[in-house]
Design an enzyme around this catalytic site. Structure first.
Site, PDB file in Angstrom:
ATOM      1  N   HIS A   1      -7.905   8.446   4.183  1.00 33.72           N
ATOM      2  CA  HIS A   1      -6.448   8.488   4.089  1.00 33.72           C
ATOM      3  C   HIS A   1      -5.825   9.566   4.969  1.00 33.72           C
ATOM      4  CE1 HIS A   1      -5.862   5.231   1.300  1.00 33.72           C
ATOM      5  NE2 HIS A   1      -6.996   5.606   0.759  1.00 33.72           N
TER       6      HIS A   1
ATOM      7  N   ASP B   1     -13.695  -2.664  -0.308  1.00 35.15           N
ATOM      8  CA  ASP B   1     -12.868  -1.642   0.351  1.00 35.15           C
ATOM      9  C   ASP B   1     -13.587  -1.146   1.610  1.00 35.15           C
ATOM     10  OD1 ASP B   1     -10.640  -0.110   0.744  1.00 35.15           O
ATOM     11  OD2 ASP B   1     -10.841   1.091  -1.058  1.00 35.15           O
TER      12      ASP B   1
ATOM     13  N   HIS C   1      -1.756  -1.546  -3.936  1.00 35.87           N
ATOM     14  CA  HIS C   1      -2.325  -0.200  -4.080  1.00 35.87           C
ATOM     15  C   HIS C   1      -1.128   0.681  -4.394  1.00 35.87           C
ATOM     16  CE1 HIS C   1      -4.837   3.260  -2.185  1.00 35.87           C
ATOM     17  NE2 HIS C   1      -3.715   3.784  -2.642  1.00 35.87           N
TER      18      HIS C   1
ATOM     19  N   HIS D   1       0.843  -1.199   0.000  1.00 36.58           N
ATOM     20  CA  HIS D   1       0.000   0.000   0.000  1.00 36.58           C
ATOM     21  C   HIS D   1       0.873   1.241   0.000  1.00 36.58           C
ATOM     22  CE1 HIS D   1      -3.071   2.934   1.015  1.00 36.58           C
ATOM     23  NE2 HIS D   1      -3.991   2.002   0.855  1.00 36.58           N
TER      24      HIS D   1
END
Length: 569
Positions: free
Chosen positions: A322, A362, A248, A221
C-alpha cells in the site's frame, strides 16, 4: 461368471468404491465415497490386456456423433455436489455426462460411449475437482497466470494493468482503453479471465462506461476513496447492468465507520474482500458485515491459516503493498491497525462454521496466487485438529467439512460473479475445467490441469527421456497452452452490455466469450455450505470477536500440514 476380490485388490485395480475412505495429503482430513456410479464387473480401464479395446469396452461402431472426445475413468469426484466415484465424459470442451463409460452393446448402465474418437485419462485412484476460481486478482504480472494454473486455478477475476502503482494496491482495470488492452492481452493465456473496473466515482457515468467496455464487475477500494457517495453510485450502476461490486472498505474510518458503509450499501448485494480486516477495511470491526444477508464475504490467503508467523509477516507485506513509508509514524499506525491477532484467529473459525463464504489470493498485493487451494485445505485441517469433526458429519469421513471448503474456491466465487452457469463445479453442461490429483498430493500439487477438455498444465519429466516420468519432473505447459487451442479451451468473461455491444468483434477476440449475469438478486443464502448468518461483534478495545454473544478464538498453529515435506525441491 462372477469373480470375488478384496476391497484392497479392487481399489488397486479400479480405485476405491462406496464406503472406502481416502486421506487428503498429509492432513487429518478424510473423505468417504458416498456412491459409485460405475458398474461392478463392467468397469472400464485402459492399457495392455485391459478393457478399453475395440469390441470390448470401446464401441466398435460409434462415430464421433455418439462417442465422447475424452473420458476420465474411475475418478473420485470431490465437489459441492457430492463425493462420489464416476467416469466423466467430455465432448466439445464441456462435461457431457457423469456416470458409467464403456460400450453399451456389452455393458449395463452406460451413459458415456467410448469410441475410436475417444481419448482416455486413467483417473482410478485419483481425485478430480473443478478448476478453482480466484476472485481477488491484482493483474500485476502475466507470470501469475502460469503459477495459478499449475496450482489448480482455472479462472481469475480481478483488475489491473501490470506493475503500475495503482495495480500493486488495487484490483481495478480503470477505463475503456485499459480494459480493451487487457482483454486483448488475455487472448494469450490458457485461463478464464474477467476484469473489474474502477468503481470509485460519485457519479454514475464514469463507472457505467467501464461496464459497457467489458468490465464484469466493479471494485471499490479505499486507496481510491471508498466514500458513501462512491459506494452508492457504484451499486446503482451494478444494479442497472447486473454486475458484481467488490469492496475494500475504509481502514482509517475517515469517511465513516462500518455502520456508515452498511448504510450506503443499503441492502444491495456486494462481495466484501478480505472481510477479516488484515488485508484492509474498517478497523477493527469490518468482519461484522458477514452477519448480513446481502454481504458475500471472502478473505485472502496470507492469513490462512493463523500460525505463529502470521502477524510478523503481515506488517512488512502491508507496507510494500500500500505504498507506505516506514519513516512516517502515521503510515506505521495505519499498518498496525489492520494486523490484529484476535480477528485473524476468529477468521479461522468463521470459515469453519461457514460464516465466511470464499477464499481468494490477493495476488502479489498481500497474497500468493499459487496458494489459494493449498491454504484453504491447511485451514480445514487446522480446524479439525483444534476442534475435531463437525457436528453435522454423519459418516466416517469429513465430507461436510470438505464440501464446505471446496465450495469456497469453486462454486461460491463463481456464483458471486455470475459465472456459475459455466464454471465452478463438476456438473453436466459446464465447461470442462478439471483438476486431477493424486490423494497424497491433494491440494498441494496437481497431476493434470484440464482446460476446456484439453490438458493445459501437467507434471512432466525430462522431454528427452524414453518415458514421461524421469526426473526432473516439473510443471510444464501442455498443448492447450499453445496456439489457437488457447482460444478454444478458455473463456473471457464480459458484462452483458459489452457482449451485446459487440466488443468481442470490435477487439478481434478469438477466445470463447461469455456474459456474466444473475448477480443482483443474490443473497448469502446462495453461498453453498457457507451461508451462516450469525451476529458477529468485535470489541473496539480488545479486538475480541464474539458470535451470537460467544467469544471465538483459536491458537496459532506451530506446524501446518501440506508444507515443507512437499516443497524440498
Amino acid at each position: 461368471m462372477s469373480f470375488s476380490m478384496s476391497r484392497r485388490q479392487y481399489a488397486d485395480m479400479f480405485g476405491p468404491t462406496t464406503g472406502d475412505c481416502i486421506r487428503l495429503a498429509d492432513t487429518d482430513l478424510w473423505i468417504e465415497i458416498e456412491h459409485d456410479y460405475t458398474v461392478y464387473g463392467d468397469e472400464v480401464k485402459f492399457g495392455g490386456g485391459k478393457v478399453i479395446r475395440d469390441g470390448m469396452g470401446q464401441h466398435p461402431l460409434a462415430t464421433r456423433d455418439e462417442a465422447v472426445d475424452l473420458v476420465l475413468t474411475n475418478a473420485v469426484i470431490v465437489d459441492y455436489t457430492g463425493i462420489y466415484k464416476a467416469d466423466i465424459g467430455i465432448k466439445d470442451g464441456n462435461i457431457a455426462a457423469i456416470g458409467k463409460a464403456g460400450n453399451p452393446l456389452l455393458m449395463d448402465g452406460v451413459n458415456i460411449v467410448i469410441g475410436a474418437s475417444t481419448e482416455v485419462i486413467a483417473a482410478e485412484g485419483k481425485i478430480v475437482t473443478a478448476g478453482g476460481v480466484d476472485a481477488h486478482i491484482h493483474f500485476i504480472c502475466p507470470q501469475q497466470i502460469e503459477t495459478a494454473l499449475s496450482s489448480g486455478i482455472t479462472t481469475m477475476i480481478g483488475g489491473g494493468t501490470g506493475p503500475a502503482t495503482g495495480t500493486n494496491a488495487t484490483t481495478c482495470t480503470p477505463g475503456e482503453w485499459n480494459i480493451y488492452r487487457m482483454l486483448e492481452a488475455a487472448e494469450a493465456f490458457p485461463m478464464n479471465i474477467g476484469f473489474l473496473g474502477k468503481g470509485n466515482a460519485s457519479a454514475k457515468e464514469p463507472i457505467a462506461e467501464q461496464v459497457r467496455a467489458g468490465a464484469i464487475g466493479l471494485k471499490l477500494h479505499e486507496d481510491w476513496g471508498t466514500t458513501a457517495a462512491a459506494i452508492d453510485a457504484c451499486l446503482r450502476v451494478a444494479d442497472e447492468y447486473d454486475v458484481q461490486v467488490a469492496i475494500h472498505t475504509d481502514t482509517l474510518n475517515e469517511g465513516g465507520f462500518v455502520e456508515h458503509t452498511l448504510k450506503a450499501i443499503n441492502g444491495r448485494v456486494i462481495h466484501t474482500y478480505h472481510t477479516e480486516g488484515a488485508g484492509g477495511g474498517h478497523a477493527p470491526d469490518i468482519m461484522k458485515v458477514a452477519s448480513f444477508p446481502n454481504i458475500l464475504p471472502s478473505s485472502t490467503n496470507p492469513t490462512r491459516p493463523y500460525t505463529k508467523n502470521t502477524l510478523d509477516e503481515h506488517l512488512d507485506m502491508l507496507m510494500v503493498c500500500h505504498h507506505l513509508d516506514p519513516s512516517v509514524p502515521e503510515d506505521i499506525a495505519f499498518a498496525d491497525s489492520r494486523i490484529r491477532k484476535e480477528t485473524i484467529a476468529a477468521e479461522d473459525i468463521l470459515h469453519d462454521i461457514g460464516a465466511f463464504s470464499m477464499i481468494s489470493s490477493d495476488s502479489q498485493a498481500m497474497g500468493r496466487v499459487g496458494e489459494v487451494i493449498l491454504r484453504t485445505w491447511q485451514t480445514a485441517d487446522k480446524m479439525k485438529k483444534q476442534f475435531g469433526r463437525l457436528p453435522e458429519e454423519t459418516g466416517r469421513g469429513d465430507n461436510v467439512r470438505v464440501k464446505r471448503y471446496v465450495a469456497k474456491y469453486t462454486i461460491n466465487p463463481a456464483i458471486t460473479h455470475g459465472i456459475a452457469e459455466y464454471v465452478g463445479s463438476v456438473e453436466v453442461g459446464k465447461f470442462a475445467d478439471l483438476v486431477v490429483w493424486h490423494p497424497a498430493f491433494f491440494g498441494v500439487k496437481p497431476e493434470l490441469v484440464i482446460k476446456g477438455g484439453m490438458i493445459a498444465y501437467s507434471v512432466m519429466g525430462d522431454p528427452n527421456a524414453s518415458i514421461p516420468t524421469p526426473q526432473p519432473a516439473l510443471y510444464r505447459p501442455m498443448f492447450a497452452s499453445y496456439g489457437a487451442a488457447i482460444a478454444k479451451t478458455s473463456i473471457t468473461f464480459l458484462s452483458k452490455a459489452a457482449f451485446e455491444r459487440g466488443i468481442p468483434d470490435k477487439l478481434g477476440l478469438h477466445k470463447i466469450v461469455k456474459p456474466v449475469g444473475n448477480i443482483r438478486s443474490l443473497t448469502k443464502n446462495d453461498m453453498v455450505f457457507n451461508n451462516a448468518m450469525l451476529q458477529i461483534d468485535v470489541d473496539p478495545q480488545t479486538y475480541e470477536v464474539k458470535v451470537d454473544g460467544r467469544l471465538i478464538t483459536c491458537e496459532p498453529a506451530e506446524v501446518v500440514a501440506m508444507a515443507q515435506r512437499y516443497f524440498l525441491f
